[in-house]
Design a protein around this motif. Structure first.
Motif, PDB file in Angstrom:
ATOM      1  N   VAL A  81       1.409  -1.367  -0.272  1.00  0.00           N
ATOM      2  CA  VAL A  81      -0.086   0.091   0.134  1.00  0.00           C
ATOM      3  C   VAL A  81       0.653   1.366  -0.033  1.00  0.00           C
ATOM      4  O   VAL A  81       0.475   2.109  -0.769  1.00  0.00           O
ATOM      5  CB  VAL A  81      -0.583   0.045   1.011  1.00  0.00           C
ATOM      6  CG1 VAL A  81      -1.906   1.063   1.453  1.00  0.00           C
ATOM      7  CG2 VAL A  81      -2.300  -0.855   0.969  1.00  0.00           C
ATOM      8  N   THR A  82       2.170   0.914   0.644  1.00  0.00           N
ATOM      9  CA  THR A  82       2.637   2.212   0.884  1.00  0.00           C
ATOM     10  C   THR A  82       3.429   2.473  -0.401  1.00  0.00           C
ATOM     11  O   THR A  82       3.501   4.044  -0.778  1.00  0.00           O
ATOM     12  CB  THR A  82       4.163   2.170   1.910  1.00  0.00           C
ATOM     13  OG1 THR A  82       3.245   1.887   3.241  1.00  0.00           O
ATOM     14  CG2 THR A  82       5.117   3.623   1.781  1.00  0.00           C
ATOM     15  N   VAL A  83       4.171   2.117  -1.220  1.00  0.00           N
ATOM     16  CA  VAL A  83       4.349   2.280  -2.512  1.00  0.00           C
ATOM     17  C   VAL A  83       3.463   1.976  -3.814  1.00  0.00           C
ATOM     18  O   VAL A  83       3.668   3.177  -4.943  1.00  0.00           O
ATOM     19  CB  VAL A  83       5.063   0.458  -2.719  1.00  0.00           C
ATOM     20  CG1 VAL A  83       5.828   1.292  -4.501  1.00  0.00           C
ATOM     21  CG2 VAL A  83       6.396   0.450  -1.541  1.00  0.00           C
ATOM     22  N   LEU A  84       2.266   1.674  -3.796  1.00  0.00           N
ATOM     23  CA  LEU A  84       1.277   1.932  -4.843  1.00  0.00           C
ATOM     24  C   LEU A  84       0.645   3.415  -4.431  1.00  0.00           C
ATOM     25  O   LEU A  84       0.336   3.825  -6.128  1.00  0.00           O
ATOM     26  CB  LEU A  84       0.166   0.662  -4.990  1.00  0.00           C
ATOM     27  CG  LEU A  84       1.026  -0.539  -4.750  1.00  0.00           C
ATOM     28  CD1 LEU A  84      -0.409  -2.397  -5.290  1.00  0.00           C
ATOM     29  CD2 LEU A  84       2.281  -0.747  -6.500  1.00  0.00           C
ATOM     30  N   VAL A  85       0.620   3.625  -3.280  1.00  0.00           N
ATOM     31  CA  VAL A  85      -0.375   4.745  -3.070  1.00  0.00           C
ATOM     32  C   VAL A  85       0.296   6.172  -3.390  1.00  0.00           C
ATOM     33  O   VAL A  85      -0.405   6.616  -4.418  1.00  0.00           O
ATOM     34  CB  VAL A  85      -0.532   4.968  -1.763  1.00  0.00           C
ATOM     35  CG1 VAL A  85      -1.073   6.217  -1.554  1.00  0.00           C
ATOM     36  CG2 VAL A  85      -1.641   3.765  -1.278  1.00  0.00           C
TER      37      VAL A  85
ATOM     38  N   TRP B 182       9.093   6.056  -7.460  1.00  0.00           N
ATOM     39  CA  TRP B 182       9.495   5.050  -7.175  1.00  0.00           C
ATOM     40  C   TRP B 182      10.602   5.667  -6.737  1.00  0.00           C
ATOM     41  O   TRP B 182      11.458   4.335  -5.446  1.00  0.00           O
ATOM     42  CB  TRP B 182      10.094   4.326  -8.209  1.00  0.00           C
ATOM     43  CG  TRP B 182      11.026   3.031  -7.697  1.00  0.00           C
ATOM     44  CD1 TRP B 182      12.025   2.873  -7.922  1.00  0.00           C
ATOM     45  CD2 TRP B 182       9.950   1.931  -8.100  1.00  0.00           C
ATOM     46  NE1 TRP B 182      12.519   1.638  -7.537  1.00  0.00           N
ATOM     47  CE2 TRP B 182      11.569   0.599  -7.297  1.00  0.00           C
ATOM     48  CE3 TRP B 182       8.628   1.781  -7.095  1.00  0.00           C
ATOM     49  CZ2 TRP B 182      10.833  -0.139  -7.132  1.00  0.00           C
ATOM     50  CZ3 TRP B 182       8.107   0.636  -7.170  1.00  0.00           C
ATOM     51  CH2 TRP B 182       9.073  -0.652  -7.057  1.00  0.00           C
ATOM     52  N   SER B 183      10.988   6.608  -6.515  1.00  0.00           N
ATOM     53  CA  SER B 183      11.342   7.015  -5.151  1.00  0.00           C
ATOM     54  C   SER B 183      11.636   7.942  -3.497  1.00  0.00           C
ATOM     55  O   SER B 183      11.966   8.577  -3.252  1.00  0.00           O
ATOM     56  CB  SER B 183      12.721   8.828  -5.790  1.00  0.00           C
ATOM     57  OG  SER B 183      13.472   8.453  -6.578  1.00  0.00           O
TER      58      SER B 183
ATOM     59  N   MET C 196      17.816   0.440  -3.934  1.00  0.00           N
ATOM     60  CA  MET C 196      18.914  -0.674  -4.647  1.00  0.00           C
ATOM     61  C   MET C 196      17.901  -0.961  -6.493  1.00  0.00           C
ATOM     62  O   MET C 196      19.078  -1.108  -7.271  1.00  0.00           O
ATOM     63  CB  MET C 196      19.393  -2.199  -3.865  1.00  0.00           C
ATOM     64  CG  MET C 196      19.551  -1.732  -2.714  1.00  0.00           C
ATOM     65  SD  MET C 196      20.367  -3.773  -1.911  1.00  0.00           S
ATOM     66  CE  MET C 196      21.673  -3.886  -3.377  1.00  0.00           C
ATOM     67  N   THR C 197      17.216  -0.724  -6.724  1.00  0.00           N
ATOM     68  CA  THR C 197      16.411  -1.196  -7.556  1.00  0.00           C
ATOM     69  C   THR C 197      16.271   0.133  -8.895  1.00  0.00           C
ATOM     70  O   THR C 197      15.926   0.058 -10.023  1.00  0.00           O
ATOM     71  CB  THR C 197      14.959  -1.408  -8.315  1.00  0.00           C
ATOM     72  OG1 THR C 197      14.392  -0.807  -7.289  1.00  0.00           O
ATOM     73  CG2 THR C 197      15.497  -3.385  -7.351  1.00  0.00           C
ATOM     74  N   LEU C 198      16.269   1.391  -8.056  1.00  0.00           N
ATOM     75  CA  LEU C 198      16.527   3.017  -8.157  1.00  0.00           C
ATOM     76  C   LEU C 198      16.850   3.491  -9.177  1.00  0.00           C
ATOM     77  O   LEU C 198      16.918   3.431 -10.648  1.00  0.00           O
ATOM     78  CB  LEU C 198      16.328   3.658  -7.351  1.00  0.00           C
ATOM     79  CG  LEU C 198      16.333   4.908  -8.317  1.00  0.00           C
ATOM     80  CD1 LEU C 198      14.693   5.290  -8.403  1.00  0.00           C
ATOM     81  CD2 LEU C 198      16.139   5.997  -6.444  1.00  0.00           C
ATOM     82  N   PRO C 199      18.588   2.729  -9.136  1.00  0.00           N
ATOM     83  CA  PRO C 199      19.245   2.842 -10.638  1.00  0.00           C
ATOM     84  C   PRO C 199      18.310   1.900 -12.090  1.00  0.00           C
ATOM     85  O   PRO C 199      18.947   2.699 -13.026  1.00  0.00           O
ATOM     86  CB  PRO C 199      20.456   2.225 -10.381  1.00  0.00           C
ATOM     87  CG  PRO C 199      20.410   2.095  -9.173  1.00  0.00           C
ATOM     88  CD  PRO C 199      19.173   2.245  -8.570  1.00  0.00           C
TER      89      PRO C 199
END
Length: 527
Positions: free
Chosen positions: A312-316, A350-351, A397-400
């Motif tokens: 929920v934190t990421v998708l919102v 995504w950040s 770690m996936t941001l790059p």
């Protein structure tokens, strides 16, 4: 625990922080993950499990300095230009995230009160742009994206902490809507006004202090002078610290001599690193107690709740950036918002890493409510820690990779801006040299020496700008001046050290000249 034990515990924590940062660099992992793991391992040492940090200590020791530092080093011009998307994220997105997380928690943990669930949502809602900004700047992401993230991170701390304070108050004293609104107005208006008073008073004092040590002490105590009295009288200490830091950081640079600024920046970087790292170590130290406290919740169910809260934190946030932001362009007047390109919105979405502020709020949840043990505290701290670590590890770690997939590559904008700045200041220096020579305040030989240096720097910096205009790469000698200055500085240090080793100069002269070399050392730039 005795006073000696507290000193020993503090020493252990500092050693764990240093070891964790060293190990994280070797393993190429986020510092937070390693620090929590080491803290948990150290908790098995004799006496370490007795550590219980009072919530008041977490708020009073950690938050003022962290928030003040973020406000002090903010970029006012860039933030003003992106004020609408920053406010939309810092206020709208933070509140939506807080209540969405609270709703999921309240549904999946039926015994948890709504106030406690909102407190958890408020703790998790604010983002920490430090880690994300470091990655974005390294790969040359658009400046607009970095500005929005850093501006959001500054303002959303105040929004989230104000909501957190109201929720914690409601856990013991139920608030009606009217009571809550009056409390909110008092907290916000009082915090802003008191922060402005502190900022003006400190600015007045700085103009009258000439001792560099006293200046540094004033810098270190300012966030606590802003935060603690405000909280004591019922205002928002967070907003007071933000206002003081923002005013002094954007308008107070001229109040400090250069040497104090150099020393102060160094001290503050070290202090913030220590405070943020200590919070993750403290989480590791309390992890055993937290795990014991959540023993009544089946592990599978607990993991499922944690996953749900993380999702929920990421998708919102992603949903807000992808779906809600475009709609805001149709709002009337000052509410109208330019959402920007989809690529930039996805990167911002995504950040949304969580960090030390979220952890500090979670650890400051009370142990007792109305004289009774707050049994949900361990579960809520666990959920907050899970979100912080998951976003740092997963998104960080996936941001790059996301940036590469979105077509963001090194653009060299910082290199070009450095070159533009060097051309301007070098030309100003050449003009001043000519003025001094014409007025007879310097000799021809000295003037010519400096004129050659600055002329060379203009030539080399111009080659960077010319290459950027042509769309090519600058020649290898484009930054020869900076390289030469570093090499000369290294040679000077070696000669000074050799004089001291040979007994030709004393320690006082060695330290004084070394400090002067430190001040003259040009910064190492990442292009």
């Amino acid at each position: 625990m005795s006073e000696e034990s507290y000193v020993l515990v503090g020493l252990v924590i500092v050693l764990v922080v240093l070891a964790g940062r060293l190990l994280a660099g070797r393993l190429r992992m986020p510092d937070a993950i390693v620090l929590v793991g080491l803290g948990f391992a150290v908790s098995y040492l004799p006496g370490m499990r007795e550590i219980r940090v009072a919530p008041e200590i977490v708020l009073l020791v950690f938050l003022p300095a962290l928030i003040y530092n973020a406000a002090f080093f903010s970029a006012p011009r860039e933030m003003r230009s992106e004020a609408r998307p920053i406010i939309a994220l810092a206020v709208g997105m933070t509140l939506v995230s807080a209540f969405a997380i609270a709703g999921v928690t309240w549904l999946l943990l039926p015994g948890t009160s709504w106030a406690a669930a909102v407190a958890l949502g408020a703790a998790i809602a604010p983002t920490d742009a430090v880690s994300a900004s470091a990655v974005l700047k390294r790969v040359g992401a658009p400046n607009r994206v970095v500005t929005i993230l850093e501006g959001e991170s500054l303002i959303n701390d105040g929004v989230a902490l104000t909501l957190f304070g109201l929720a914690v108050t409601a856990m013991s004293t139920p608030l009606t809507f009217g009571d809550g609104l009056r409390e909110l107005l008092t907290v916000v208006v009082g915090g802003l006004a008191y922060g402005a008073v502190v900022a003006l008073a400190v600015a007045w004092l700085r103009k009258r202090l000439y001792d560099s040590n006293a200046q540094l002490v004033v810098s270190l105590v300012t966030p606590f002078v802003a935060y603690i009295p405000a909280e004591t009288v019922g205002f928002s200490g967070v907003l007071a610290a933000v206002v003081a830091g923002f005013y002094l950081g954007t308008r107070g640079e001229g109040l400090l001599p250069p040497r104090v600024r150099v020393t102060g920046h160094t001290v503050w970087r070290g202090l913030v690193m220590l405070l943020e790292s200590t919070l993750f170590v403290l989480l590791g130290l309390q992890l055993h107690e937290v795990l014991v406290g959540i023993g009544g919740v089946p592990p599978v169910r607990l993991v499922g709740i944690a996953v749900a809260v993380i999702v929920v934190t990421v998708l919102v946030r992603l949903g807000w950036q992808v779906a809600v932001s475009p709609v805001m362009r149709y709002l009337p007047g000052p509410l109208r918002l330019d959402p920007g390109r989809l690529r930039d919105r996805v990167i911002i979405g995504w950040s949304g890493l969580r960090g030390a502020i979220s952890l500090a709020m979670a650890l400051s949840l009370p142990f007792t409510v109305n004289g009774e043990e707050f049994t949900d505290r361990s579960v809520l701290v666990f959920l907050a820690a899970a979100v912080v670590l998951a976003t740092l590890l997963g998104q960080g770690m996936t941001l790059p990779l996301v940036l590469r997939r979105m077509g963001v590559h090194q653009e060299g904008s910082s290199r070009v801006e450095y070159a533009r700045a060097e051309v301007a200041i070098s030309r100003a220096a050449l003009a001043r040299i000519d003025e001094l020579l014409a007025s007879g305040q310097t000799g021809e030989q000295v003037a010519e020496t400096y004129r050659r240096f600055y002329t060379l720097r203009v030539k080399q910096s111009r080659s960077v700008l010319d290459a950027d205009e042509r769309g090519g790469s600058p020649p290898p000698e484009a930054h020869g001046t900076a390289f030469l200055r570093h090499e000369i500085s290294a040679a000077e240090r070696e000669a000074l050290l050799q004089l001291y080793r040979d007994g030709e100069i004393g320690h006082e002269v060695f330290q004084t000249v070394g400090h002067e070399l430190d001040l003259a050392e040009p910064p190492r730039r990442k292009h």
